[in-house]
Design an enzyme around this catalytic site. Sequence first.
Site, PDB file in Angstrom:
ATOM      1  N   CYS A  54      -2.686  13.511 -21.551  1.00  0.00           N
ATOM      2  CA  CYS A  54      -2.245  12.221 -22.140  1.00  0.00           C
ATOM      3  C   CYS A  54      -1.836  10.866 -21.214  1.00  0.00           C
ATOM      4  CB  CYS A  54      -1.352  12.788 -22.865  1.00  0.00           C
ATOM      5  SG  CYS A  54       0.500  12.351 -22.043  1.00  0.00           S
ATOM      6  N   GLU A 104       0.312  -3.152  17.319  1.00  0.00           N
ATOM      7  CA  GLU A 104      -0.519  -3.095  17.721  1.00  0.00           C
ATOM      8  C   GLU A 104      -1.150  -3.675  17.323  1.00  0.00           C
ATOM      9  OE1 GLU A 104       0.796   0.033  19.500  1.00  0.00           O
ATOM     10  OE2 GLU A 104      -1.585  -0.194  19.708  1.00  0.00           O
ATOM     11  N   CYS A 146       3.384  18.098 -18.612  1.00  0.00           N
ATOM     12  CA  CYS A 146       3.975  16.630 -19.903  1.00  0.00           C
ATOM     13  C   CYS A 146       3.920  17.208 -21.184  1.00  0.00           C
ATOM     14  CB  CYS A 146       2.254  16.471 -20.021  1.00  0.00           C
ATOM     15  SG  CYS A 146       2.627  14.942 -21.251  1.00  0.00           S
ATOM     16  N   GLN A 163       0.314  -1.284  -0.022  1.00  0.00           N
ATOM     17  CA  GLN A 163       0.013  -0.130   0.098  1.00  0.00           C
ATOM     18  C   GLN A 163       0.754   1.333  -0.055  1.00  0.00           C
ATOM     19  OE1 GLN A 163      -3.703  -1.125   3.157  1.00  0.00           O
ATOM     20  NE2 GLN A 163      -2.371  -2.196   3.853  1.00  0.00           N
ATOM     21  N   HIS A 189      -1.655   1.767  -4.096  1.00  0.00           N
ATOM     22  CA  HIS A 189      -2.004   2.771  -4.198  1.00  0.00           C
ATOM     23  C   HIS A 189      -0.684   4.365  -4.906  1.00  0.00           C
ATOM     24  CE1 HIS A 189      -3.621   1.950  -0.006  1.00  0.00           C
ATOM     25  NE2 HIS A 189      -4.051   1.730  -1.010  1.00  0.00           N
TER      26      HIS A 189
HETATM   27  N1  APR Z   1       6.604  -1.737  12.845  1.00  0.00           N
HETATM   28  C1  APR Z   1       5.547  -2.465  12.198  1.00  0.00           C
HETATM   29  N2  APR Z   1       4.257  -1.759  11.869  1.00  0.00           N
HETATM   30  C2  APR Z   1       3.817  -0.972  12.652  1.00  0.00           C
HETATM   31  C3  APR Z   1       5.171  -0.361  12.800  1.00  0.00           C
HETATM   32  C4  APR Z   1       6.770  -0.274  12.767  1.00  0.00           C
HETATM   33  N3  APR Z   1       7.517  -0.317  13.209  1.00  0.00           N
HETATM   34  N4  APR Z   1       5.001   0.817  13.197  1.00  0.00           N
HETATM   35  C5  APR Z   1       3.570   0.953  13.139  1.00  0.00           C
HETATM   36  N5  APR Z   1       3.121   0.526  13.233  1.00  0.00           N
HETATM   37  C6  APR Z   1       1.761  -0.038  12.448  1.00  0.00           C
HETATM   38  C7  APR Z   1       0.911   0.693  12.799  1.00  0.00           C
HETATM   39  O1  APR Z   1       0.557  -0.136  14.377  1.00  0.00           O
HETATM   40  C8  APR Z   1      -0.177   0.565  12.485  1.00  0.00           C
HETATM   41  O2  APR Z   1      -1.262  -0.805  12.572  1.00  0.00           O
HETATM   42  O3  APR Z   1       1.526   0.488  11.250  1.00  0.00           O
HETATM   43  C9  APR Z   1      -0.086   0.374  10.711  1.00  0.00           C
HETATM   44  C10 APR Z   1       0.404   1.490   9.938  1.00  0.00           C
HETATM   45  O4  APR Z   1      -0.666   1.913  10.311  1.00  0.00           O
HETATM   46  P1  APR Z   1      -1.683   3.076   8.864  1.00  0.00           P
HETATM   47  O5  APR Z   1      -0.625   4.302   8.762  1.00  0.00           O
HETATM   48  O6  APR Z   1      -3.328   3.091   8.953  1.00  0.00           O
HETATM   49  O7  APR Z   1      -1.046   2.601   7.513  1.00  0.00           O
HETATM   50  P2  APR Z   1      -1.319   1.507   6.250  1.00  0.00           P
HETATM   51  O8  APR Z   1      -1.942   0.793   6.874  1.00  0.00           O
HETATM   52  O9  APR Z   1      -0.775   1.171   5.120  1.00  0.00           O
HETATM   53  O10 APR Z   1      -2.470   2.770   5.687  1.00  0.00           O
HETATM   54  C11 APR Z   1      -3.080   2.489   4.657  1.00  0.00           C
HETATM   55  O11 APR Z   1      -4.396   4.293   4.094  1.00  0.00           O
HETATM   56  O12 APR Z   1      -4.086   6.034   4.317  1.00  0.00           O
HETATM   57  C12 APR Z   1      -3.836   5.301   3.527  1.00  0.00           C
HETATM   58  O13 APR Z   1      -3.553   4.943   1.084  1.00  0.00           O
HETATM   59  C13 APR Z   1      -2.879   5.187   2.542  1.00  0.00           C
HETATM   60  O14 APR Z   1      -1.768   4.002   1.984  1.00  0.00           O
HETATM   61  C14 APR Z   1      -2.125   4.100   2.867  1.00  0.00           C
HETATM   62  C15 APR Z   1      -3.797   3.594   3.266  1.00  0.00           C
END
Ligand code: APR
Length: 244
Positions: free
Chosen positions: A132, A217, A150, A103, A121
Amino acid sequence: MEDQRKVEELKGRLEKCKNLVVFTGAGISKESGIPTFRDADGLWKNFRVEELATPEAFENDPVRVWEWYLWRKEKIGQCQPNLCHLLVSKWEKQFENFWLITQNIDGLHRKAGNKKILELHGNIWYTRCIKCGDVKEDLSINYPSLPPKCSCGGILRPHIVWFGEALDSGILNKAMEVSQEAEVFVSIGTSTVVYPAASLPFVALQSGAYVVEVNPERTSLTSEANINFFLKATQFASLFEDGN
Ligand code: APR
């Protein structure tokens, strides 16, 4: 079960596995210095998404949106893949049918050497012409004028899926397909809240995959996964270091 015994179980599964799928979110890049989206110190904390990562925002003020993305590109450009990115890159070489579904738009998986990547994404290092449709790699972190144009005269935008936009159907269908075929599906660093990406671990589960979650988490996947590592991405990766 402590982490060492869990990793022995996972290694045992991986030894018999041909179809490995890894699914990553912002958490895998956090220890490379890239803030996540929803953690307390997350990226969106300082910005209103509606102001920046939407087609309407770009239509209303392409310069402001580009300023934000150029700031992000400059920040991300200083970051390196971490131990977990490198483990995922090593896995691509080890498994006959490997796919990485991410993602993340930071490009760190490519920098770590992965090639079989489905970027759900998009990728901040690519631009797309709104006239284009031409998509090309663009490592610029500044332009003589904004928004960049472009060669056809159209305005360039970041090749990123914004809120309210559909994912590329070809990429999403491929991600669904490989998740259905996965024998082992390892989800690393995602809050599992943004659909349709967040449905992929559950697609793998329903198709009988052994699903692993790596996240300090709990998420909606935690209780469903076959095994949980409540660890940071690099702590998990260190369990696979030689000698472990
Ligand atoms: N190692 C592993 N996981 C971690 C760490 C770490 N060091 N630090 C934080 N996390 C976990 C958090 O607990 C959380 O569950 O990574 C996750 C990050 O979650 P988000 O911030 O929601 O990111 P993501 O899941 O990638 O979001 C999905 O949402 O905003 C849109 O397009 C954006 O691709 C993104 C999508």
